[in-house]
Design an enzyme around this catalytic site. Structure first.
Site, PDB file in Angstrom:
ATOM      1  N   ASP A  66      -4.697 -12.311  44.469  1.00 26.03           N
ATOM      2  CA  ASP A  66      -3.729 -13.339  44.038  1.00 26.03           C
ATOM      3  C   ASP A  66      -2.286 -12.853  43.886  1.00 26.03           C
ATOM      4  O   ASP A  66      -1.592 -13.240  42.932  1.00 26.03           O
ATOM      5  CB  ASP A  66      -4.202 -13.965  42.711  1.00 26.03           C
ATOM      6  CG  ASP A  66      -5.555 -14.634  42.825  1.00 26.03           C
ATOM      7  OD1 ASP A  66      -6.111 -14.677  43.932  1.00 26.03           O
ATOM      8  OD2 ASP A  66      -6.073 -15.107  41.799  1.00 26.03           O
ATOM      9  N   LYS A 102      -9.678 -19.088  46.958  1.00 27.51           N
ATOM     10  CA  LYS A 102     -10.676 -19.183  45.890  1.00 27.51           C
ATOM     11  C   LYS A 102     -10.257 -20.219  44.836  1.00 27.51           C
ATOM     12  O   LYS A 102      -9.121 -20.200  44.358  1.00 27.51           O
ATOM     13  CB  LYS A 102     -10.903 -17.806  45.258  1.00 27.51           C
ATOM     14  CG  LYS A 102      -9.710 -17.206  44.534  1.00 27.51           C
ATOM     15  CD  LYS A 102     -10.094 -15.825  44.015  1.00 27.51           C
ATOM     16  CE  LYS A 102      -9.088 -15.193  43.112  1.00 27.51           C
ATOM     17  NZ  LYS A 102      -8.677 -15.944  41.940  1.00 27.51           N
ATOM     18  N   LYS A 110     -11.432 -18.121  39.092  1.00 24.11           N
ATOM     19  CA  LYS A 110     -10.772 -16.870  38.738  1.00 24.11           C
ATOM     20  C   LYS A 110     -11.416 -15.719  39.512  1.00 24.11           C
ATOM     21  O   LYS A 110     -10.729 -14.837  40.007  1.00 24.11           O
ATOM     22  CB  LYS A 110     -10.830 -16.632  37.223  1.00 24.11           C
ATOM     23  CG  LYS A 110     -10.158 -17.733  36.391  1.00 24.11           C
ATOM     24  CD  LYS A 110      -8.725 -17.997  36.794  1.00 24.11           C
ATOM     25  CE  LYS A 110      -8.077 -19.067  35.935  1.00 24.11           C
ATOM     26  NZ  LYS A 110      -6.787 -19.531  36.510  1.00 24.11           N
ATOM     27  N   VAL A 162      -3.311  -9.314  40.521  1.00 22.34           N
ATOM     28  CA  VAL A 162      -2.968  -9.925  39.231  1.00 22.34           C
ATOM     29  C   VAL A 162      -3.876 -11.121  38.942  1.00 22.34           C
ATOM     30  O   VAL A 162      -4.389 -11.744  39.865  1.00 22.34           O
ATOM     31  CB  VAL A 162      -1.495 -10.387  39.236  1.00 22.34           C
ATOM     32  CG1 VAL A 162      -0.567  -9.202  39.398  1.00 22.34           C
ATOM     33  CG2 VAL A 162      -1.205 -11.433  40.310  1.00 22.34           C
ATOM     34  N   CYS A 173      -8.085 -12.814  36.794  1.00 23.56           N
ATOM     35  CA  CYS A 173      -8.768 -12.846  38.091  1.00 23.56           C
ATOM     36  C   CYS A 173      -9.255 -11.479  38.556  1.00 23.56           C
ATOM     37  O   CYS A 173     -10.267 -11.379  39.252  1.00 23.56           O
ATOM     38  CB  CYS A 173      -7.860 -13.485  39.133  1.00 23.56           C
ATOM     39  SG  CYS A 173      -7.594 -15.236  38.789  1.00 23.56           S
TER      40      CYS A 173
END
Ligand code: TIU
Length: 221
Positions: free
Chosen positions: A25, A130, A133, A158, A163
Site C-alpha cells: 500500500d 485488496k 487490511k 505502510v 496492513c
C-alpha cells in the site's frame, strides 16, 4: 543456505526456498494530503522517511530478478466490496468513496489510489488490489505465491501495525516464513511501529523475523 542477520535470531533461507518482496500500500492515499490517511486525521508526512530505503530494496530485488508483489488497498467504484462498517469508520466529513482532492477516496483507479511515482511497479511486477487490511483476504495473492513456489516473504510498506502486520499474520498462518523489514515499513504512530516489530519477533519469533534492508540485501546478494 542463505543466512540473514535478523531478530530474534538469524533467518535462514534454504536453497529450495523461493523468496518474494511484498510492498504493501505505498499509495498516495496514505502518503499525501487529501488521501485516506489524511482524512482519518494522521500526519502523512511521517511515512515518507522509508521511501529511499524501500526503493533500494526494490532495486536490489529487481537486480536479482526476484519477484515483487505490490498491493493497493482499494474498493470498486460501487463500493460493493466495502463493508458498511468500514465506510462508517472515521470522524471526518469525507469517507471511503467520497470525492476528495485526489479523486474518490480509496476507490480503484482514482489518482489518489496510485502507488507513489518513486516506487511505481514495473510491467513485469504483480499488483494485488485488496479490499481489506490483509493482502490475503479476498485476493489472488496466495494462489499466485503457490503457483511460483514461493515460501519466504520479505514484507514492507505502510502502515506497520495495520496492513503490514495484518498481512504478515495472514502469511504466517499460511506457513510462509516472513521477515518484516524494519526500515522499509512505517506508521503514523512511531510507538506502534516499535511495538509491532517487538511483538512479531517476541516469543522466539511468534509471527516471524525482523531485519534491516541492508541485512536482507547483504544476505541475498
Ligand atoms: N489507517 C492506517 O493506518 N492504515 C490503513 O488504513 N491501511 C493500511 O495500513 N494500508
Amino acid at each position: 543456505m542463505v543466512t540473514i542477520s535478523a531478530l530474534p535470531y538469524d533467518y535462514e533461507l534454504p536453497a529450495s526456498g523461493n523468496v518474494a518482496l511484498i510492498v504493501i500500500d505505498m499509495q498516495r492515499d496514505f502518503m499525501e494530503l487529501g488521501g485516506f490517511g489524511d482524512i482519518l486525521g494522521n500526519n502523512v508526512g511521517l511515512l515518507r522517511a522509508i521511501v529511499p530505503t524501500l526503493k533500494q530494496l526494490i532495486d536490489g530485488f529487481r537486480a536479482l530478478d526476484l519477484p515483487i508483489f505490490h498491493t493497493i488497498e482499494c474498493h470498486q467504484p460501487d463500493l460493493s466490496d466495502c463493508p458498511p462498517s468500514k465506510i462508517k469508520r472515521g470522524k471526518g466529513e469525507l469517507t471511503i468513496g467520497s470525492e476528495g482532492p485526489m479523486g474518490r477516496i480509496l476507490v480503484k483507479g482514482e489518482p489518489g489510489n496510485g502507488i507513489i511515482p518513486e516506487l511505481a511497479p514495473l510491467p513485469n511486477e504483480t499488483v494485488i488490489y485488496k479490499p481489506g487490511k490483509g493482502a490475503f483476504y479476498a485476493t489472488e495473492l496466495e494462489s499466485m505465491l503457490k503457483a511460483q513456489g514461493i515460501t519466504h516473504l520479505f514484507i514492507t510498506g505502510v502502515t506497520t501495525e495495520v496492513c503490514v502486520q495484518t498481512t504478515m499474520r495472514e502469511a504466517n498462518d499460511r506457513g510462509y516464513e516472513c521477515v518484516m523489514v524494519e526500515d522499509c515499513t512505517e506508521s503514523y504512530f512511531p510507538e506502534f511501529k516499535q511495538s509491532t516489530l517487538e511483538m512479531v519477533r517476541a516469543q522466539g519469533g511468534i509471527v516471524g523475523w525482523t531485519a534491516t534492508a541492508a541485512e536482507v540485501l547483504k544476505g541475498l546478494e
